[in-house]
Design a protein around this motif. Structure first.
Motif, PDB file in Angstrom:
ATOM      1  N   ALA A 198       0.818  -1.215   0.000  1.00  0.00           N
ATOM      2  CA  ALA A 198       0.000   0.000   0.000  1.00  0.00           C
ATOM      3  C   ALA A 198       0.850   1.262   0.000  1.00  0.00           C
ATOM      4  O   ALA A 198       0.403   2.312  -0.488  1.00  0.00           O
ATOM      5  CB  ALA A 198      -0.939   0.005   1.206  1.00  0.00           C
ATOM      6  N   GLU A 199       2.058   1.171   0.535  1.00  0.00           N
ATOM      7  CA  GLU A 199       2.918   2.351   0.593  1.00  0.00           C
ATOM      8  C   GLU A 199       3.221   2.904  -0.795  1.00  0.00           C
ATOM      9  O   GLU A 199       3.450   4.103  -0.958  1.00  0.00           O
ATOM     10  CB  GLU A 199       4.229   2.009   1.322  1.00  0.00           C
ATOM     11  CG  GLU A 199       4.053   1.678   2.793  1.00  0.00           C
ATOM     12  CD  GLU A 199       3.580   2.863   3.622  1.00  0.00           C
ATOM     13  OE1 GLU A 199       4.207   3.947   3.521  1.00  0.00           O
ATOM     14  OE2 GLU A 199       2.588   2.717   4.360  1.00  0.00           O
ATOM     15  N   THR A 200       3.224   2.040  -1.819  1.00  0.00           N
ATOM     16  CA  THR A 200       3.485   2.482  -3.191  1.00  0.00           C
ATOM     17  C   THR A 200       2.288   2.239  -4.110  1.00  0.00           C
ATOM     18  O   THR A 200       2.375   2.453  -5.313  1.00  0.00           O
ATOM     19  CB  THR A 200       4.718   1.765  -3.764  1.00  0.00           C
ATOM     20  OG1 THR A 200       4.555   0.353  -3.634  1.00  0.00           O
ATOM     21  CG2 THR A 200       5.984   2.200  -3.026  1.00  0.00           C
ATOM     22  N   ASP A 201       1.183   1.788  -3.548  1.00  0.00           N
ATOM     23  CA  ASP A 201      -0.035   1.522  -4.315  1.00  0.00           C
ATOM     24  C   ASP A 201      -1.203   2.242  -3.642  1.00  0.00           C
ATOM     25  O   ASP A 201      -2.278   1.683  -3.456  1.00  0.00           O
ATOM     26  CB  ASP A 201      -0.288   0.010  -4.375  1.00  0.00           C
ATOM     27  CG  ASP A 201      -1.356  -0.372  -5.396  1.00  0.00           C
ATOM     28  OD1 ASP A 201      -1.678   0.465  -6.264  1.00  0.00           O
ATOM     29  OD2 ASP A 201      -1.856  -1.509  -5.317  1.00  0.00           O
ATOM     30  N   GLU A 202      -0.958   3.495  -3.309  1.00  0.00           N
ATOM     31  CA  GLU A 202      -1.900   4.265  -2.501  1.00  0.00           C
ATOM     32  C   GLU A 202      -3.253   4.444  -3.183  1.00  0.00           C
ATOM     33  O   GLU A 202      -4.298   4.367  -2.541  1.00  0.00           O
ATOM     34  CB  GLU A 202      -1.297   5.628  -2.173  1.00  0.00           C
ATOM     35  CG  GLU A 202      -2.095   6.443  -1.183  1.00  0.00           C
ATOM     36  CD  GLU A 202      -1.346   7.690  -0.728  1.00  0.00           C
ATOM     37  OE1 GLU A 202      -1.952   8.500  -0.003  1.00  0.00           O
ATOM     38  OE2 GLU A 202      -0.165   7.836  -1.085  1.00  0.00           O
ATOM     39  N   THR A 203      -3.244   4.645  -4.493  1.00  0.00           N
ATOM     40  CA  THR A 203      -4.493   4.879  -5.216  1.00  0.00           C
ATOM     41  C   THR A 203      -5.430   3.682  -5.098  1.00  0.00           C
ATOM     42  O   THR A 203      -6.627   3.837  -4.810  1.00  0.00           O
ATOM     43  CB  THR A 203      -4.214   5.173  -6.702  1.00  0.00           C
ATOM     44  OG1 THR A 203      -3.409   6.353  -6.809  1.00  0.00           O
ATOM     45  CG2 THR A 203      -5.519   5.385  -7.462  1.00  0.00           C
ATOM     46  N   PHE A 255      -6.692   3.225  -1.436  1.00  0.00           N
ATOM     47  CA  PHE A 255      -7.762   4.166  -1.107  1.00  0.00           C
ATOM     48  C   PHE A 255      -9.068   3.757  -1.785  1.00  0.00           C
ATOM     49  O   PHE A 255     -10.148   3.865  -1.192  1.00  0.00           O
ATOM     50  CB  PHE A 255      -7.383   5.590  -1.530  1.00  0.00           C
ATOM     51  CG  PHE A 255      -6.894   6.438  -0.387  1.00  0.00           C
ATOM     52  CD1 PHE A 255      -7.790   6.975   0.525  1.00  0.00           C
ATOM     53  CD2 PHE A 255      -5.546   6.702  -0.226  1.00  0.00           C
ATOM     54  CE1 PHE A 255      -7.348   7.751   1.583  1.00  0.00           C
ATOM     55  CE2 PHE A 255      -5.094   7.471   0.837  1.00  0.00           C
ATOM     56  CZ  PHE A 255      -5.990   8.004   1.740  1.00  0.00           C
ATOM     57  N   SER A 312       0.653   4.620   8.621  1.00  0.00           N
ATOM     58  CA  SER A 312       0.927   3.960   7.344  1.00  0.00           C
ATOM     59  C   SER A 312      -0.164   4.307   6.341  1.00  0.00           C
ATOM     60  O   SER A 312      -1.254   4.772   6.710  1.00  0.00           O
ATOM     61  CB  SER A 312       0.970   2.442   7.526  1.00  0.00           C
ATOM     62  OG  SER A 312      -0.300   1.947   7.923  1.00  0.00           O
ATOM     63  N   VAL A 313       0.127   4.086   5.061  1.00  0.00           N
ATOM     64  CA  VAL A 313      -0.891   4.303   4.028  1.00  0.00           C
ATOM     65  C   VAL A 313      -2.077   3.380   4.268  1.00  0.00           C
ATOM     66  O   VAL A 313      -3.238   3.803   4.170  1.00  0.00           O
ATOM     67  CB  VAL A 313      -0.294   4.079   2.626  1.00  0.00           C
ATOM     68  CG1 VAL A 313      -1.409   4.028   1.572  1.00  0.00           C
ATOM     69  CG2 VAL A 313       0.705   5.176   2.292  1.00  0.00           C
ATOM     70  N   TYR A 314      -1.800   2.120   4.583  1.00  0.00           N
ATOM     71  CA  TYR A 314      -2.878   1.172   4.858  1.00  0.00           C
ATOM     72  C   TYR A 314      -3.773   1.697   5.972  1.00  0.00           C
ATOM     73  O   TYR A 314      -5.003   1.740   5.828  1.00  0.00           O
ATOM     74  CB  TYR A 314      -2.289  -0.183   5.240  1.00  0.00           C
ATOM     75  CG  TYR A 314      -3.295  -1.148   5.820  1.00  0.00           C
ATOM     76  CD1 TYR A 314      -4.328  -1.671   5.045  1.00  0.00           C
ATOM     77  CD2 TYR A 314      -3.226  -1.531   7.166  1.00  0.00           C
ATOM     78  CE1 TYR A 314      -5.255  -2.552   5.582  1.00  0.00           C
ATOM     79  CE2 TYR A 314      -4.141  -2.413   7.710  1.00  0.00           C
ATOM     80  CZ  TYR A 314      -5.157  -2.925   6.920  1.00  0.00           C
ATOM     81  OH  TYR A 314      -6.073  -3.788   7.458  1.00  0.00           O
ATOM     82  N   THR A 335      -4.117   4.726   7.030  1.00  0.00           N
ATOM     83  CA  THR A 335      -4.773   5.959   6.597  1.00  0.00           C
ATOM     84  C   THR A 335      -5.995   5.657   5.745  1.00  0.00           C
ATOM     85  O   THR A 335      -7.056   6.279   5.898  1.00  0.00           O
ATOM     86  CB  THR A 335      -3.795   6.844   5.813  1.00  0.00           C
ATOM     87  OG1 THR A 335      -2.696   7.197   6.669  1.00  0.00           O
ATOM     88  CG2 THR A 335      -4.467   8.120   5.322  1.00  0.00           C
ATOM     89  N   THR A 336      -5.867   4.684   4.848  1.00  0.00           N
ATOM     90  CA  THR A 336      -7.004   4.344   3.990  1.00  0.00           C
ATOM     91  C   THR A 336      -8.123   3.701   4.794  1.00  0.00           C
ATOM     92  O   THR A 336      -9.307   3.946   4.535  1.00  0.00           O
ATOM     93  CB  THR A 336      -6.584   3.398   2.853  1.00  0.00           C
ATOM     94  OG1 THR A 336      -6.116   2.147   3.380  1.00  0.00           O
ATOM     95  CG2 THR A 336      -5.488   4.024   2.004  1.00  0.00           C
TER      96      THR A 336
END
Length: 299
Positions: free
Chosen positions: A74-79, A82, A130-132, A134-135
């Motif tokens: 998820a850190e590099t696959d944020e789109t 989300f 983390s992005v995970y 956050t989403t």
């Protein structure tokens, strides 16, 4: 229990357990992402509409187990993260609101920063690192602000007979290595999908009743707390192996793209106050999981 259940994410670790635990008198549709893409508004609307139309005298409810759970990716696959973890729940909540269907949305301990020293309460402010996380926090916010009759259930350290998880990883490593190093500076509460699914099904029945839980955010994890190192030792013990083969190490010895919470124990105060059955102690649950599904953990 006379429910008509729609379980997005139905082919995942938790989704499959929900299907397996649902009483025979329940009507269950549990589509995976290939059958129901929760980021597709039209597909979501049609799925909820079909749930209502096909329920008959049963009480319809959606239990959302769909999630993007690849924490590091998820850190590099944020789109994409989300889309699945935030937009998907938003679309489900909107469809549920339009059709008057209750929604139970499964979330995670990663919405918290992990720097606490006491169990996180349901009303503690999310602050993911983390992005995970956050989403998932964005998904919670979307569900709770939708106007739908919706409940968020946070859990953590999930393992079970289906899919990939820590217990299966430890079992695999035990067959390949004499010793295994596991971090001893992260604390949480292992949660067996068997117990979690039973709790979610109990909640699904409650939210369709005349006395649904007043609390909109609930925590459901195995009782007690431990570290990944101690958890691994318990897995070795269940396998009949020497727990001393598990060696403690620090998180910085195994750097990962996404930060892990150092402390992610969740309080189940609201769950208990709602009259829901508390999940059993994590160690007892692990023994029960092996008694029921040893072959699944040791293929």
């Amino acid at each position: 229990m006379t429910l008509a259940l729609l379980v997005p994410g139905g082919t995942g670790q938790l989704g499959r357990e929900l299907v397996a635990r649902a009483p025979e008198r329940c009507q269950v549709r549990a589509p995976g992402s290939a059958e129901l893409d929760v980021t597709n508004a039209g597909a979501v609307i049609e799925a909820v509409k079909s749930l209502v139309e096909g329920a008959g005298e049963l009480r319809p409810v959606v239990v959302n187990a769909a999630a993007y759970t690849a924490v590091d990716a998820a850190e590099t696959d944020e789109t994409r993260a989300f889309a699945v973890n935030a937009d998907g729940p938003r679309l489900l909540a909107a469809a549920c609101s339009a059709h008057g269907v209750p929604l139970v949305h499964v979330s995670t301990d990663y919405v918290f920063p992990g720097d606490g020293d006491r169990p996180y309460r349901e009303d503690d402010r999310p602050s993911p690192r983390s992005v995970y996380g956050t989403t998932k926090a964005a998904g919670e916010e979307a569900v709770l602000g939708s106007g739908a009759r919706a409940w968020v259930v946070r859990t953590g350290w999930v393992y079970g007979a289906y899919g990939h998880n820590f217990v299966k990883t430890m079992t695999r490593l035990s067959a390949k290595h004499e010793t295994v190093s596991v971090v001893d500076d992260q604390r949480g509460s292992p949660t067996w999908t068997g117990d979690l699914a039973a709790g979610l099904l109990e909640l699904a029945e409650r939210v369709t009743s005349d006395e649904p839980p007043a609390a909109k955010v609930l925590h459901a994890t195995g009782a007690g707390e431990t570290t990944w190192y101690e958890f691994a030792g318990a897995v070795f013990a269940e396998l009949g192996l020497d727990p001393a083969r598990v060696r403690p190490c620090k998180s910085d010895e195994f750097p990962r793209p996404a930060p892990r919470p150092a402390y992610s124990v969740l309080s189940d105060e609201a769950w208990r106050a709602s009259g829901l059955t508390p999940l059993r102690h994590w160690r007892e649950a692990l023994t029960a999981a092996f008694a029921e599904s040893r072959d699944a953990f040791t293929p």
